[in-house]
Scaffold this active site. Sequence first.
Site, PDB file in Angstrom:
ATOM      1  N   ASN A   9      -5.145  27.473  16.903  1.00 13.85           N
ATOM      2  CA  ASN A   9      -6.570  27.163  16.830  1.00 13.85           C
ATOM      3  C   ASN A   9      -7.188  27.673  18.126  1.00 13.85           C
ATOM      4  O   ASN A   9      -6.980  27.096  19.196  1.00 13.85           O
ATOM      5  CB  ASN A   9      -6.797  25.654  16.684  1.00 13.85           C
ATOM      6  CG  ASN A   9      -8.274  25.297  16.652  1.00 13.85           C
ATOM      7  OD1 ASN A   9      -9.081  25.857  17.387  1.00 13.85           O
ATOM      8  ND2 ASN A   9      -8.642  24.338  15.809  1.00 13.85           N
ATOM      9  N   GLU A  36     -10.405  28.104  13.464  1.00 13.48           N
ATOM     10  CA  GLU A  36     -11.662  27.797  14.166  1.00 13.48           C
ATOM     11  C   GLU A  36     -12.173  29.044  14.902  1.00 13.48           C
ATOM     12  O   GLU A  36     -12.508  29.007  16.073  1.00 13.48           O
ATOM     13  CB  GLU A  36     -11.493  26.609  15.119  1.00 13.48           C
ATOM     14  CG  GLU A  36     -12.817  25.896  15.351  1.00 13.48           C
ATOM     15  CD  GLU A  36     -12.686  24.583  16.125  1.00 13.48           C
ATOM     16  OE1 GLU A  36     -13.736  23.976  16.378  1.00 13.48           O
ATOM     17  OE2 GLU A  36     -11.554  24.166  16.468  1.00 13.48           O
ATOM     18  N   TYR A 111      -7.233  25.439   8.131  1.00 14.02           N
ATOM     19  CA  TYR A 111      -7.932  24.646   9.134  1.00 14.02           C
ATOM     20  C   TYR A 111      -8.495  23.412   8.421  1.00 14.02           C
ATOM     21  O   TYR A 111      -9.557  23.461   7.796  1.00 14.02           O
ATOM     22  CB  TYR A 111      -9.049  25.461   9.802  1.00 14.02           C
ATOM     23  CG  TYR A 111      -9.869  24.672  10.807  1.00 14.02           C
ATOM     24  CD1 TYR A 111      -9.269  23.807  11.703  1.00 14.02           C
ATOM     25  CD2 TYR A 111     -11.255  24.797  10.841  1.00 14.02           C
ATOM     26  CE1 TYR A 111     -10.014  23.088  12.616  1.00 14.02           C
ATOM     27  CE2 TYR A 111     -12.018  24.086  11.755  1.00 14.02           C
ATOM     28  CZ  TYR A 111     -11.390  23.229  12.644  1.00 14.02           C
ATOM     29  OH  TYR A 111     -12.136  22.513  13.548  1.00 14.02           O
ATOM     30  N   ASP A 155      -3.950  24.465  11.826  1.00 12.81           N
ATOM     31  CA  ASP A 155      -4.407  23.222  12.424  1.00 12.81           C
ATOM     32  C   ASP A 155      -4.683  22.261  11.273  1.00 12.81           C
ATOM     33  O   ASP A 155      -5.728  22.333  10.638  1.00 12.81           O
ATOM     34  CB  ASP A 155      -5.669  23.474  13.257  1.00 12.81           C
ATOM     35  CG  ASP A 155      -6.244  22.193  13.833  1.00 12.81           C
ATOM     36  OD1 ASP A 155      -5.622  21.128  13.679  1.00 12.81           O
ATOM     37  OD2 ASP A 155      -7.342  22.266  14.432  1.00 12.81           O
ATOM     38  N   ASN A 157      -4.812  19.017  11.672  1.00 12.29           N
ATOM     39  CA  ASN A 157      -5.595  17.911  12.247  1.00 12.29           C
ATOM     40  C   ASN A 157      -5.026  16.533  11.950  1.00 12.29           C
ATOM     41  O   ASN A 157      -5.753  15.539  11.940  1.00 12.29           O
ATOM     42  CB  ASN A 157      -7.053  18.013  11.810  1.00 12.29           C
ATOM     43  CG  ASN A 157      -7.925  18.660  12.881  1.00 12.29           C
ATOM     44  OD1 ASN A 157      -7.822  18.291  14.051  1.00 12.29           O
ATOM     45  ND2 ASN A 157      -8.758  19.602  12.496  1.00 12.29           N
ATOM     46  N   ASP A 258      -8.231  23.938  23.346  1.00 13.10           N
ATOM     47  CA  ASP A 258      -7.533  22.665  23.513  1.00 13.10           C
ATOM     48  C   ASP A 258      -6.231  22.621  22.708  1.00 13.10           C
ATOM     49  O   ASP A 258      -5.454  21.677  22.835  1.00 13.10           O
ATOM     50  CB  ASP A 258      -8.431  21.468  23.186  1.00 13.10           C
ATOM     51  CG  ASP A 258      -9.236  21.641  21.910  1.00 13.10           C
ATOM     52  OD1 ASP A 258      -9.124  22.701  21.258  1.00 13.10           O
ATOM     53  OD2 ASP A 258     -10.002  20.722  21.561  1.00 13.10           O
ATOM     54  N   HIS A 259      -5.992  23.643  21.885  1.00 15.64           N
ATOM     55  CA  HIS A 259      -4.724  23.810  21.175  1.00 15.64           C
ATOM     56  C   HIS A 259      -3.919  24.926  21.840  1.00 15.64           C
ATOM     57  O   HIS A 259      -4.487  25.812  22.494  1.00 15.64           O
ATOM     58  CB  HIS A 259      -4.961  24.217  19.723  1.00 15.64           C
ATOM     59  CG  HIS A 259      -5.679  23.197  18.900  1.00 15.64           C
ATOM     60  ND1 HIS A 259      -5.057  22.449  17.921  1.00 15.64           N
ATOM     61  CD2 HIS A 259      -6.993  22.825  18.879  1.00 15.64           C
ATOM     62  CE1 HIS A 259      -5.948  21.661  17.330  1.00 15.64           C
ATOM     63  NE2 HIS A 259      -7.129  21.862  17.911  1.00 15.64           N
TER      64      HIS A 259
END
Length: 268
Positions: A9, A36, A111, A155, A157, A258-259
């Site tokens: 991501n 993303e 995603y 991702d 999540n 952040d990933h």
Amino acid sequence: MPLSIATWNINSVRLRIGLVEQFLKLHSPDILCLQETKCPNDQFPSKPLKALGYEHIVMHGQKGYHGVATISRLPLTELVERRDYCGVGDARHVSVVFRHGGKSIRLHNFYVPAGGDEPDRTINPKFGHKLDFIEEMKLLHADGDAGISSILVGDLNIAPLEHDVWSHKQLLKIVSHTPVEVEGLTEVMTKGAWVDLMRRKIPADQKLYTWWSYRAQDWAKADRGRRLDHIWSSADLDPHLSEITVLREARGWERPSDHVPVMATFDL
């Protein structure tokens, strides 16, 4: 022949194209799946990727939000799918088919919606959307195409296991680790006959993270991570898995996502 597939991501591919180039130069996966991407297809920065030998690029993007892209050094067939999960028009899935080591393999790039902050669909429509998305994913089977193996990355999540989060007890009521999400993702895996390849190489009793919040002043010292990024496969590919790499150091790169990237290597 080795086959390497990475997922990341990137949190805006145009903003972080330099990091993508850096990763490709350092690790040279055969295929990289990005999530993303946050840009429409006609604005995707293909040129620097093709210059590195990744000439085969399949995108499913939209302006400012969501978006997935699969970039490959290996030729991709025309069997491309872009599924509109929940029928809302979000660019959250693309799959491609390629051949390697005598096998045809369908590669899904996902995603999954983050789900907002409140784990209650009656007051948070984003959480309801996430649960509906996961429910629809239960129809996706690893052996869905006759004669074609499957890999699913992205991702998702959701951090499903106790040691996929920094504190199981403290995160039980936090979106991404709530029981209803964990149960849903577990059903996606079991009903679809998917194998969690990351946990095949890294035992479930060991901490394993792929995401660290921007909110932490010192993400490495706090180490309050979650495993939100996943690599699954059909059962026939499981015996060929040779390595899983989680590139933790990428979280410390300049202006990082952040990933971090996760890569699976197979001997095929």
